[in-house]
Design a protein around this motif. Structure first.
Motif, PDB file in Angstrom:
ATOM      1  N   GLU A   1       0.945  -1.055  -0.030  1.00 45.60           N
ATOM      2  CA  GLU A   1       0.046   0.219  -0.156  1.00 45.60           C
ATOM      3  C   GLU A   1       0.730   1.357   0.251  1.00 45.60           C
ATOM      4  OE1 GLU A   1      -2.983   2.372   3.130  1.00 45.60           O
ATOM      5  OE2 GLU A   1      -3.549  -0.007   2.652  1.00 45.60           O
ATOM      6  N   ILE A   2       0.777   2.196  -0.924  1.00 45.60           N
ATOM      7  CA  ILE A   2       1.302   3.507  -0.966  1.00 45.60           C
ATOM      8  C   ILE A   2       0.472   4.397  -0.756  1.00 45.60           C
ATOM      9  CG2 ILE A   2       2.950   2.381  -2.553  1.00 45.60           C
ATOM     10  CD1 ILE A   2       1.573   3.854  -4.604  1.00 45.60           C
ATOM     11  N   LYS A   3       0.798   5.743  -0.566  1.00 40.25           N
ATOM     12  CA  LYS A   3      -0.006   7.061  -0.256  1.00 40.25           C
ATOM     13  C   LYS A   3       0.588   8.005  -1.083  1.00 40.25           C
ATOM     14  CE  LYS A   3      -0.921   6.220   4.605  1.00 40.25           C
ATOM     15  NZ  LYS A   3      -0.988   6.454   6.124  1.00 40.25           N
ATOM     16  N   ILE A   4      -0.219   8.740  -1.944  1.00 39.91           N
ATOM     17  CA  ILE A   4       0.106   9.764  -2.967  1.00 39.91           C
ATOM     18  C   ILE A   4      -0.367  11.011  -2.572  1.00 39.91           C
ATOM     19  CG2 ILE A   4       0.062  10.508  -5.161  1.00 39.91           C
ATOM     20  CD1 ILE A   4       0.026   7.658  -5.996  1.00 39.91           C
ATOM     21  N   ALA A   5       0.165  12.071  -1.901  1.00 38.23           N
ATOM     22  CA  ALA A   5      -0.358  13.414  -1.912  1.00 38.23           C
ATOM     23  C   ALA A   5      -0.808  14.094  -3.192  1.00 38.23           C
ATOM     24  CB  ALA A   5       0.857  14.365  -1.099  1.00 38.23           C
ATOM     25  N   VAL A   6      -1.983  14.478  -2.944  1.00 30.38           N
ATOM     26  CA  VAL A   6      -2.666  15.197  -3.977  1.00 30.38           C
ATOM     27  C   VAL A   6      -3.116  16.763  -3.591  1.00 30.38           C
ATOM     28  CG1 VAL A   6      -4.725  15.037  -5.579  1.00 30.38           C
ATOM     29  CG2 VAL A   6      -3.703  13.121  -5.027  1.00 30.38           C
ATOM     30  N   ASP A   7      -2.803  17.552  -4.275  1.00 27.86           N
ATOM     31  CA  ASP A   7      -3.231  19.087  -3.750  1.00 27.86           C
ATOM     32  C   ASP A   7      -4.615  19.344  -3.922  1.00 27.86           C
ATOM     33  OD1 ASP A   7      -0.533  19.807  -3.486  1.00 27.86           O
ATOM     34  OD2 ASP A   7      -0.298  20.690  -5.666  1.00 27.86           O
ATOM     35  N   GLY A   8      -5.227  19.643  -3.096  1.00 27.87           N
ATOM     36  CA  GLY A   8      -6.366  19.875  -2.764  1.00 27.87           C
ATOM     37  C   GLY A   8      -7.378  18.993  -1.775  1.00 27.87           C
ATOM     38  N   LEU A   9      -6.535  17.782  -1.414  1.00 32.39           N
ATOM     39  CA  LEU A   9      -7.014  16.704  -0.640  1.00 32.39           C
ATOM     40  C   LEU A   9      -6.312  16.985   0.880  1.00 32.39           C
ATOM     41  CD1 LEU A   9      -7.175  13.738  -2.776  1.00 32.39           C
ATOM     42  CD2 LEU A   9      -9.000  15.264  -2.257  1.00 32.39           C
ATOM     43  N   ASP A  10      -7.238  16.803   1.984  1.00 32.00           N
ATOM     44  CA  ASP A  10      -6.575  17.119   3.208  1.00 32.00           C
ATOM     45  C   ASP A  10      -5.501  15.838   3.629  1.00 32.00           C
ATOM     46  OD1 ASP A  10      -7.949  19.474   3.560  1.00 32.00           O
ATOM     47  OD2 ASP A  10      -9.566  18.527   4.558  1.00 32.00           O
ATOM     48  N   VAL A  11      -5.786  14.666   3.149  1.00 28.31           N
ATOM     49  CA  VAL A  11      -5.215  13.392   3.392  1.00 28.31           C
ATOM     50  C   VAL A  11      -4.681  12.796   2.119  1.00 28.31           C
ATOM     51  CG1 VAL A  11      -6.485  13.100   5.510  1.00 28.31           C
ATOM     52  CG2 VAL A  11      -7.081  11.970   3.513  1.00 28.31           C
ATOM     53  N   PRO A  12      -3.467  12.279   2.224  1.00 31.56           N
ATOM     54  CA  PRO A  12      -3.096  11.448   1.074  1.00 31.56           C
ATOM     55  C   PRO A  12      -4.057  10.563   0.319  1.00 31.56           C
ATOM     56  CG  PRO A  12      -1.248  11.488   2.764  1.00 31.56           C
ATOM     57  CD  PRO A  12      -2.613  11.706   3.247  1.00 31.56           C
ATOM     58  N   LEU A  13      -3.918  10.239  -0.991  1.00 25.99           N
ATOM     59  CA  LEU A  13      -4.793   9.292  -1.634  1.00 25.99           C
ATOM     60  C   LEU A  13      -3.965   7.871  -1.234  1.00 25.99           C
ATOM     61  CD1 LEU A  13      -6.159   9.384  -4.925  1.00 25.99           C
ATOM     62  CD2 LEU A  13      -5.174   7.502  -4.213  1.00 25.99           C
ATOM     63  N   LYS A  14      -4.971   6.874  -0.850  1.00 24.90           N
ATOM     64  CA  LYS A  14      -4.307   5.449  -0.579  1.00 24.90           C
ATOM     65  C   LYS A  14      -4.355   4.633  -1.738  1.00 24.90           C
ATOM     66  CE  LYS A  14      -5.388   5.985   4.406  1.00 24.90           C
ATOM     67  NZ  LYS A  14      -6.163   5.202   5.617  1.00 24.90           N
ATOM     68  N   LEU A  15      -3.255   3.909  -1.942  1.00 26.87           N
ATOM     69  CA  LEU A  15      -3.580   2.968  -3.233  1.00 26.87           C
ATOM     70  C   LEU A  15      -2.926   1.657  -2.783  1.00 26.87           C
ATOM     71  CD1 LEU A  15      -2.315   4.751  -6.429  1.00 26.87           C
ATOM     72  CD2 LEU A  15      -4.744   4.059  -5.737  1.00 26.87           C
ATOM     73  N   SER A  16      -3.543   0.571  -3.178  1.00 25.28           N
ATOM     74  CA  SER A  16      -3.204  -0.774  -3.190  1.00 25.28           C
ATOM     75  C   SER A  16      -2.533  -1.109  -4.360  1.00 25.28           C
ATOM     76  CB  SER A  16      -4.327  -1.730  -2.537  1.00 25.28           C
ATOM     77  OG  SER A  16      -3.629  -3.031  -2.598  1.00 25.28           O
ATOM     78  N   VAL A  17      -1.416  -1.623  -4.361  1.00 23.58           N
ATOM     79  CA  VAL A  17      -0.731  -1.684  -5.675  1.00 23.58           C
ATOM     80  C   VAL A  17      -0.133  -2.924  -5.693  1.00 23.58           C
ATOM     81  CG1 VAL A  17       0.156   0.645  -6.038  1.00 23.58           C
ATOM     82  CG2 VAL A  17       1.663  -0.834  -4.600  1.00 23.58           C
ATOM     83  N   ASP A  18      -0.187  -3.852  -6.850  1.00 25.14           N
ATOM     84  CA  ASP A  18      -0.056  -5.350  -6.802  1.00 25.14           C
ATOM     85  C   ASP A  18       0.566  -5.543  -8.236  1.00 25.14           C
ATOM     86  OD1 ASP A  18       0.184  -8.048  -6.668  1.00 25.14           O
ATOM     87  OD2 ASP A  18      -1.890  -8.458  -5.832  1.00 25.14           O
TER      88      ASP A  18
END
Length: 240
Positions: free
Chosen positions: A37-54
């Motif tokens: 699982e990774i986290k990607i910061a996106v401007d405009g969002l209060d918390v990072p977007l979470k991604l399960s990657v496989d």
């Protein structure tokens, strides 16, 4: 009018740029461990977007530079024009992890976003919807029950549109949607020549129905940065 924001290639009307790309400019495959699982910061969002990657399902199960560039662009576009995505139906082709579509849904919950890919990636995309929206959703259905702005759907975009996928979306998004198969394995980039050939065929097909222009990107230094990595942002407009 349908618009498509694509990546990694220039217009089919000017494909000679491919001959000038060095191998160093072709985006390299990011490294990842299976089911991480990774986290990607996106401007405009209060918390990072979470991604399960496989990486197990193939190339689509991980993030690529073009998807991150398109995500950042959509975030910037939303910040400069908050009504741009409001109440729009958005269809993402070849979503993979769902990164771009998830970001759009989080930035503008009034949008109806469909993240689509082939069957093997549907479970991964649904996990990522659940990671980011949980039981908390931001748009309200007519009957007063909460609904998620991002829906997962199967779509092999080389074939017919199945039920449940909008046939006339307001906006179509695609990042790194060109690929080819070698010995039955789906690969995005194996060699520069194969990369160029795949993109050339893709844009020759698009030219029958779309015109292509490069997206205006006024963010200081951003365009130069991602173009050095072999990434381009394009707007495709249906002509017929």
């Amino acid at each position: 009018m349908l618009e498509t924001l694509g990546s990694r290639t220039s217009s089919t009307l000017s494909l000679n740029f491919l001959a000038g790309i060095s191998e160093d400019a072709v985006p390299s495959r990011p490294t990842t461990t299976p089911e991480s699982e990774i986290k990607i910061a996106v401007d405009g969002l209060d918390v990072p977007l979470k991604l399960s990657v496989d990486a197990g399902p193939g190339c689509g199960g991980i993030t690529w530079p073009s998807g991150e560039v398109l995500t950042k662009y959509m975030s910037w576009r939303h910040s400069t024009d908050p009504d741009y995505l409001k109440n729009r139906t958005v269809l993402e082709l070849g979503s993979g992890t769902g990164l771009v579509g998830l970001a759009v849904g989080l930035l503008q919950p009034s949008a109806k976003v469909y993240i689509t890919d082939q069957k093997v990636l549907l479970d991964l995309m649904q996990r990522n919807v659940d990671l980011n929206f949980h039981q908390e959703v931001s748009s309200e259905a007519d009957n007063g029950t909460s609904v998620c702005p991002v829906q997962v759907a199967e779509l092999d975009w080389g074939g017919e549109l199945p039920p449940g996928v909008p046939h006339e979306p307001d906006l179509i998004l695609a990042a790194d949607c060109v690929y080819f198969e070698v010995n039955g394995l789906t690969c995005l980039v194996i060699s520069l020549q194969a990369y160029a050939d795949a993109d050339a065929r893709f844009f020759k097909m698009l030219a029958k129905h779309f015109s292509s222009t490069q997206v205006d990107d006024d963010r200081p230094g951003e365009k130069e940065k991602y173009e050095r990595e072999g990434v381009k942002l394009l707007r495709l407009v249906r002509t017929k």
